[in-house]
Design an enzyme around this catalytic site. Structure first.
Site, PDB file in Angstrom:
ATOM      1  CG  HIS A   1      29.082  36.981  42.141  1.00  0.00           C
ATOM      2  ND1 HIS A   1      27.873  36.353  41.931  1.00  0.00           N
ATOM      3  CD2 HIS A   1      28.808  38.317  42.175  1.00  0.00           C
ATOM      4  CE1 HIS A   1      26.917  37.259  41.855  1.00  0.00           C
ATOM      5  NE2 HIS A   1      27.450  38.453  41.994  1.00  0.00           N
TER       6      HIS A   1
ATOM      7  N   GLY B   1      32.149  42.982  40.055  1.00  0.00           N
ATOM      8  CA  GLY B   1      31.905  44.297  40.648  1.00  0.00           C
ATOM      9  C   GLY B   1      31.066  44.228  41.900  1.00  0.00           C
ATOM     10  CD  GLU B   2      31.874  48.764  44.948  1.00  0.00           C
ATOM     11  OE1 GLU B   2      30.958  49.306  45.583  1.00  0.00           O
ATOM     12  OE2 GLU B   2      32.913  49.362  44.594  1.00  0.00           O
ATOM     13  CB  SER B   3      26.107  43.655  45.671  1.00  0.00           C
ATOM     14  OG  SER B   3      24.748  43.297  45.590  1.00  0.00           O
ATOM     15  N   GLY B   4      24.739  45.261  43.153  1.00  0.00           N
ATOM     16  CA  GLY B   4      23.769  46.294  42.824  1.00  0.00           C
ATOM     17  C   GLY B   4      24.176  47.244  41.721  1.00  0.00           C
ATOM     18  CG  LEU B   5      27.944  48.658  41.104  1.00  0.00           C
ATOM     19  CD1 LEU B   5      29.454  48.661  40.943  1.00  0.00           C
ATOM     20  CD2 LEU B   5      27.418  50.078  41.175  1.00  0.00           C
ATOM     21  N   GLY B   6      24.430  46.423  38.511  1.00  0.00           N
ATOM     22  CA  GLY B   6      23.798  46.085  37.231  1.00  0.00           C
ATOM     23  C   GLY B   6      24.641  45.234  36.309  1.00  0.00           C
ATOM     24  CE  LYS B   7      28.189  41.555  39.636  1.00  0.00           C
ATOM     25  NZ  LYS B   7      27.740  42.471  40.700  1.00  0.00           N
ATOM     26  CB  SER B   8      22.373  40.455  35.496  1.00  0.00           C
ATOM     27  OG  SER B   8      23.004  39.533  36.370  1.00  0.00           O
TER      28      SER B   8
ATOM     29  CG  ASP C   1      24.727  34.340  40.558  1.00  0.00           C
ATOM     30  OD1 ASP C   1      25.060  35.389  41.136  1.00  0.00           O
ATOM     31  OD2 ASP C   1      24.357  33.322  41.155  1.00  0.00           O
TER      32      ASP C   1
ATOM     33  CD  GLU D   1      18.221  36.930  39.836  1.00  0.00           C
ATOM     34  OE1 GLU D   1      17.431  37.360  40.697  1.00  0.00           O
ATOM     35  OE2 GLU D   1      19.307  36.353  40.122  1.00  0.00           O
TER      36      GLU D   1
ATOM     37  NE  ARG E   1      41.015  61.445  34.260  1.00  0.00           N
ATOM     38  CZ  ARG E   1      40.701  62.701  33.971  1.00  0.00           C
ATOM     39  NH1 ARG E   1      40.967  63.669  34.841  1.00  0.00           N
ATOM     40  NH2 ARG E   1      40.094  62.996  32.836  1.00  0.00           N
TER      41      ARG E   1
END
Length: 318
Positions: free
Chosen positions: A146, A161-168, A185, A210, A252
């Site tokens: 994914h 990355g984690e869901s909802g971070l704006g990859k698309s 996706d 998307e 870091r």
């Protein structure tokens, strides 16, 4: 996982036009397949094709001018024995190349042993190259991940990355900056040799991206042909995380480059923290440029460590 086995008739039809070959013997063995044990033990699909060789069984054996000469330029008894030994190799298919004419004994052997034999006027080396490339991809280890797979500055980069971070959304911004989209996706990844992972988009999602609130975008129709790529080799994974994840799980300044195992191949990985106000597209491009430098042997962190050591040894202070 690996792809399903491939039969002689499927292979013949796949290259009927490009190799212009004919099915000259073993017509009743159209369902003959590559041996499963041979496929599992092969380091890659390329190991399943080669010139006639009595030491390497179970692979597609190619007979060029020299191989046919070996089978025919001897006493009758020796020729019969050499042809008969081919049966012990259990080849899925024999390919007669270089426009050679099949010896009668070889034709008879293929009919008796139910071994398909194709004949072509193409050069044997060309036939081997074509079939190796095809079988390498057909039998390659594969998986689906994914994320957004892109061509960024000429490098294949998978953004996870984690869901909802704006990859698309990040992928869309990178496209507007001149980079190319491979897949959004879901990304199909194949290990085409011991050190190389190739990624492409599932047919269902070709050229689509998307974006939440907008819906599906046809990147090729909106931005043109240069905004999409059919496939790329995976060289870098950029993993997006929230601030709390970054502080909890990652250093870091990591002393060693991070990697992630993909189908048994270690792939370089960088972690980018997503917070309001950061230009993630610029950071991703910077990470790619830095990875390119590392591939060229330039390690900025190690150079800093050496600079710091020299400063300490000379007594300089900050």
């Amino acid at each position: 996982m690996r792809h399903s086995a491939i039969s002689a008739d499927v292979l013949f039809e796949e290259f009927r036009t490009s190799l212009r070959w004919e099915w000259v013997a073993g017509l009743g063995a159209s369902e003959r397949r590559f041996d499963e044990m041979a496929v599992r033990s092969a380091r890659s699909g390329a190991d399943l094709v080669g010139y006639l060789n009595y030491i390497h069984p179970y692979r597609l054996q190619v007979l060029g001018e020299r191989e046919v000469a070996y089978l025919t330029n001897a006493t009758t008894q020796d020729c019969e024995r050499r042809v008969a030994r081919i049966v012990t190799l259990e080849p899925p298919v024999l390919v007669l190349a270089d426009g050679q004419t099949a010896p009668d004994e070889l034709l008879s052997m293929c009919e008796r042993a139910h071994i398909p034999m194709f004949a072509t006027h193409e050069q044997s080396a060309f036939v081997i190259d074509v079939l190796r490339a095809y079988l390498s991809k057909h039998f390659a280890d594969r998986t689906t991940m994914h994320g957004v797979f892109m061509d960024i500055l000429g490098m294949g980069v998978l953004i996870t990355g984690e869901s909802g971070l704006g990859k698309s959304e990040l992928g869309l911004e990178l496209v507007t900056r001149g980079n190319g989209l491979v897949a959004d996706d879901a990304v199909d990844l194949y290990r085409i040799n011991q050190t190389t992972i190739e990624g492409k988009c599932p047919d269902l999602l070709q050229n689509l991206l998307e974006v939440r609130g907008i819906g599906l975008l046809d990147i090729r129709a909106i931005f043109g042909e240069t905004a999409v790529r059919r496939k790329m080799r995976l060289k870098l994974i950029v993993h997006l995380v929230r601030k709390e994840t970054m502080e909890r799980e990652y250093e870091r300044l990591p002393s060693e480059p991070l990697t992630q195992d993909v189908l048994g191949v270690p792939v370089r990985k960088v972690i980018i923290q997503v917070v309001a106000g950061r230009n993630i597209a610029v950071l991703v491009e910077a990470a790619v440029r830095n990875a390119i430098l590392q591939l060229r042997g330039i390690d900025t962190y190690q150079e800093f460590v050496q600079r710091h050591r020299r400063a300490m040894e000379s007594g300089d202070t900050f």
